[in-house]
Design a protein around this motif. Structure first.
Motif, mmCIF file in Angstrom:
data_model
loop_
_atom_site.group_PDB
_atom_site.id
_atom_site.type_symbol
_atom_site.label_atom_id
_atom_site.label_comp_id
_atom_site.label_asym_id
_atom_site.label_seq_id
_atom_site.Cartn_x
_atom_site.Cartn_y
_atom_site.Cartn_z
ATOM 1 N N ASP A 184 -66.064 5.783 -0.430
ATOM 2 C CA ASP A 184 -65.443 6.941 0.236
ATOM 3 C C ASP A 184 -66.467 7.735 1.039
ATOM 4 O O ASP A 184 -66.192 8.150 2.165
ATOM 5 C CB ASP A 184 -64.749 7.855 -0.782
ATOM 6 C CG ASP A 184 -63.459 7.242 -1.330
ATOM 7 O OD1 ASP A 184 -62.935 6.284 -0.725
ATOM 8 O OD2 ASP A 184 -62.984 7.734 -2.364
ATOM 9 N N THR A 225 -66.750 6.303 -5.103
ATOM 10 C CA THR A 225 -67.432 7.426 -4.456
ATOM 11 C C THR A 225 -68.334 6.930 -3.320
ATOM 12 O O THR A 225 -68.353 7.503 -2.232
ATOM 13 C CB THR A 225 -68.257 8.224 -5.493
ATOM 14 O OG1 THR A 225 -67.375 8.690 -6.508
ATOM 15 C CG2 THR A 225 -68.978 9.393 -4.858
ATOM 16 N N SER A 227 -67.222 6.218 4.261
ATOM 17 C CA SER A 227 -66.010 6.018 5.078
ATOM 18 C C SER A 227 -65.725 4.541 5.353
ATOM 19 O O SER A 227 -65.407 4.147 6.464
ATOM 20 C CB SER A 227 -66.124 6.776 6.409
ATOM 21 O OG SER A 227 -66.346 8.146 6.164
#
Length: 169
Positions: free
Chosen positions: A18, A15, A21
């Motif tokens: 992500d 998480t 990015s």
């Protein structure tokens, strides 16, 4: 520490990557926690692995800090360097139960990240300089690869010379 706790730590890491990015790669392999063996499975030199060790650093009689030392896989943690960094009386390896609780994962799967306010992260400059940095992803059967620069940006470690010459012992 249960498999569930490890899974939560893994999910938290993914998480984090992500949401920032960050480009990363996942590598599935045979379950392995030893740096030397897992580097062979992943097919890269040990110097590109992040070896993560939880330390207990006693500043004085009453004050103890927990430190996650992150060094290249072919090197060992220089306990004297860590001791000097904290102007401490003592620096040594944490007991397994404390290390698991703070790292939120079992030995061999400790991430170079801290998700606990009581665990400081100190990384050797040779770790953050890696174009490709490999580490077990809070699981024995899956590893992660990120750039050292992305790792440093996300983990926010204190970057100091804490790696002594190899090999671990």
């Amino acid at each position: 520490m249960s498999e569930h706790d490890n899974h939560d730590t893994y999910e938290r890491l993914i998480t984090l990557l992500d949401s920032a990015s960050v480009e990363y790669e996942l590598i599935d392999h045979e379950p392995e926690g030893s740096t030397e063996a897992v580097c062979a499975l992943r097919g890269h030199p040990e110097s590109e692995a992040a070896k993560c060790i939880v330390l207990r650093v006693k500043l004085d009689r009453r004050t103890t800090r927990n430190v996650l030392a992150v060094v290249p896989g072919d090197r060992r943690v220089d306990l004297d360097a860590v001791k000097a960094l904290y102007s401490a009386r003592y620096a040594g390896f944490s007991d397994a139960a404390t290390a698991e609780r703070l790292a939120r994962s079992v030995p061999g799967t400790v991430l170079p990240f801290s998700f606990d306010a009581d665990l400081d992260v100190v990384a050797d400059p040779d770790v953050v300089a890696q174009p490709r940095l490999y580490f077990n992803a809070a699981r024995l059967d899956r590893s992660l690869v990120v750039s050292g620069a992305d790792y440093a940006r996300l983990a926010g470690p204190r970057v100091e010379r804490i790696a002594g010459p190899g090999p671990a012992g």
